[in-house]
Design a protein around this motif. Structure first.
Motif, mmCIF file in Angstrom:
data_model
loop_
_atom_site.group_PDB
_atom_site.id
_atom_site.type_symbol
_atom_site.label_atom_id
_atom_site.label_comp_id
_atom_site.label_asym_id
_atom_site.label_seq_id
_atom_site.Cartn_x
_atom_site.Cartn_y
_atom_site.Cartn_z
ATOM 1 N N ARG A 1 47.964 45.309 39.734
ATOM 2 C CA ARG A 1 46.654 44.827 40.199
ATOM 3 C C ARG A 1 46.695 43.371 40.625
ATOM 4 O O ARG A 1 46.121 42.995 41.652
ATOM 5 C CB ARG A 1 45.607 45.024 39.089
ATOM 6 N N TYR B 1 46.011 42.038 44.428
ATOM 7 C CA TYR B 1 44.930 41.081 44.685
ATOM 8 C C TYR B 1 45.472 39.843 45.394
ATOM 9 O O TYR B 1 44.878 39.342 46.361
ATOM 10 C CB TYR B 1 44.276 40.704 43.354
ATOM 11 N N GLN C 1 50.209 42.451 33.366
ATOM 12 C CA GLN C 1 50.111 43.909 33.404
ATOM 13 C C GLN C 1 51.403 44.630 33.031
ATOM 14 O O GLN C 1 51.388 45.616 32.292
ATOM 15 C CB GLN C 1 49.641 44.372 34.781
ATOM 16 N N ILE D 1 41.477 42.325 36.603
ATOM 17 C CA ILE D 1 42.918 42.179 36.766
ATOM 18 C C ILE D 1 43.615 42.294 35.411
ATOM 19 O O ILE D 1 44.771 42.696 35.317
ATOM 20 C CB ILE D 1 43.252 40.830 37.436
#
Length: 377
Positions: free
Chosen positions: A8, A12, A113, A340
């Motif tokens: 993510r 982005y 992440q 995020i």
């Protein structure tokens, strides 16, 4: 390759990182030019760079680089170090070596992440959430409760991304002991080490405290040299280090030769670079404190304990996702909204955004931010 979800943050950034006028969410400290870095080199390393052969390098990493890395630890020898193409490759390779189907891992949330998605692609994972109501405290009792007979890895990150949290030294030492007593590998992401606001709060490195622990670091964050793409793992378990090297044969095989020499130069000049970056962060935090003090009805602000990112709370009724979208579209100021950092392991705050405090020109970005808050929304 194990199928992984979209990253993510990088998705982005692909949209906004190089088009936004003000990159106010950068996770790295201010970088420098090649000529500025070479000015910090001794004659031997400068000559090595200028006459470098552009052939393959050693899979473990350039011996001189590994020696320089080892010099940043108390109980690590050069042979305890293996280099990678950034911290991301190191994390990916380590988790694939340490974990298998039928294993279990514990990961702190919120997180970068891949700290959870890579283990989740391999085995069962339990999250332990830092508590925003208690200054992002780590609950060691929650870690103990999450441990199973098949737990192989506990993964942590301090100074923490995105909150800037640094736990107490005694608490970190207790975590190391807990993992050793249970035969668990502690995987410690230490990429922001050296940017603590209070040097007395600098944590010892996990690989110094335990022969089983893995310490992850990189030139990207505290040193502000992400373009070098040089990361490393330090671990005193030579058998594990050999397994990491064999796994690297399936990824990059070896690192960029110019980058390894430049990383060696940077690590030898580490104290000079870190002092510069800490001074910049200190100056920036004065501006950030003043900015957020102007808007107490909009934000809840706390400066980070360490590193160069913070995770303020947005109080507006429109929500942080809409807020961040409008801010970048209308004012060109880029922040990272809470989505995020959502986790599949635990609930995470939905009203936060990541902001970076380690880059030059922060006041210009804050000025554009302030103008938009006053006139644009």
């Amino acid at each position: 390759m194990t199928r992984l979800p979209d990253f993510r943050l990088e998705t982005y950034f692909s949209r906004w990182e190089f088009t936004a006028r003000h990159h106010l969410t950068a996770s790295d400290a201010q970088t420098m030019t090649l000529s500025e870095l070479l000015e910090l080199a001794d004659d031997s390393d400068r000559d090595a760079f200028e006459h470098l052969s552009l052939g393959y390098t050693e899979t473990f990493g350039d011996p001189g680089l590994r020696s320089a890395i080892a010099g940043t630890y108390d109980h690590i020898e050069p042979d305890d170090v293996i280099c990678f193409a950034g911290a991301e490759e190191a994390l990916y390779v380590a988790m694939n070596v340490l974990l298998d189907a039928g294993d279990h891992a514990i990961v702190v949330t919120p997180n970068y992440q891949s700290a959870e998605t890579v283990p989740l692609a391999l085995c069962e994972v339990t999250g332990v959430a830092l508590d925003p109501a208690r200054d992002w405290a780590l609950d060691l009792d929650a870690v103990v409760a999450a441990i199973r007979p098949n737990t192989r890895v506990v993964s942590v990150n301090f100074p923490h991304n995105p909150t800037g949290k640094v736990v107490d030294r005694a608490e970190f030492a207790a975590l190391v002991r807990l993992c050793d007593e249970r035969g668990i590998r502690l995987f410690s992401d230490e990429v922001y080490r050296g940017l603590e606001r209070d040097p007395a709060r600098t944590l010892p490195q996990a690989a110094d405290l335990s022969p089983r622990a893995l310490s992850l670091n990189v030139t990207s964050k505290s040193l502000g040299l992400p373009g070098l793409r040089i990361g490393w793992i330090a671990c005193r378990d030579r058998a594990l280090r050999s397994r990491l090297e064999r796994a690297k044969h399936y990824t990059t095989i070896c690192n960029s030769a110019p980058s390894e020499v430049l990383a060696r130069i940077a690590l030898k000049a580490r104290e000079t670079i870190l002092a510069r970056n800490r001074a910049l962060i200190t100056a920036n935090l004065t501006a950030f404190d003043a900015f957020f003090a102007e808007y107490p009805d909009d934000f809840e602000w706390r400066a980070p304990d360490g590193g160069c990112v913070a995770y303020p709370r947005y109080l507006g009724a429109d929500g942080v996702e809409a807020f961040c979208t409008r801010l970048v579209e209308e004012a060109g100021v880029l922040l990272l909204p809470a989505s995020i950092y959502r986790s599949d392991l635990t609930p995470t705050p939905t009203d936060r955004f990541r902001i970076g405090v380690g880059r030059d020109h922060a006041e210009a970005a804050l000025s554009a931010f302030s103008t938009w808050l006053r006139t644009g929304r």
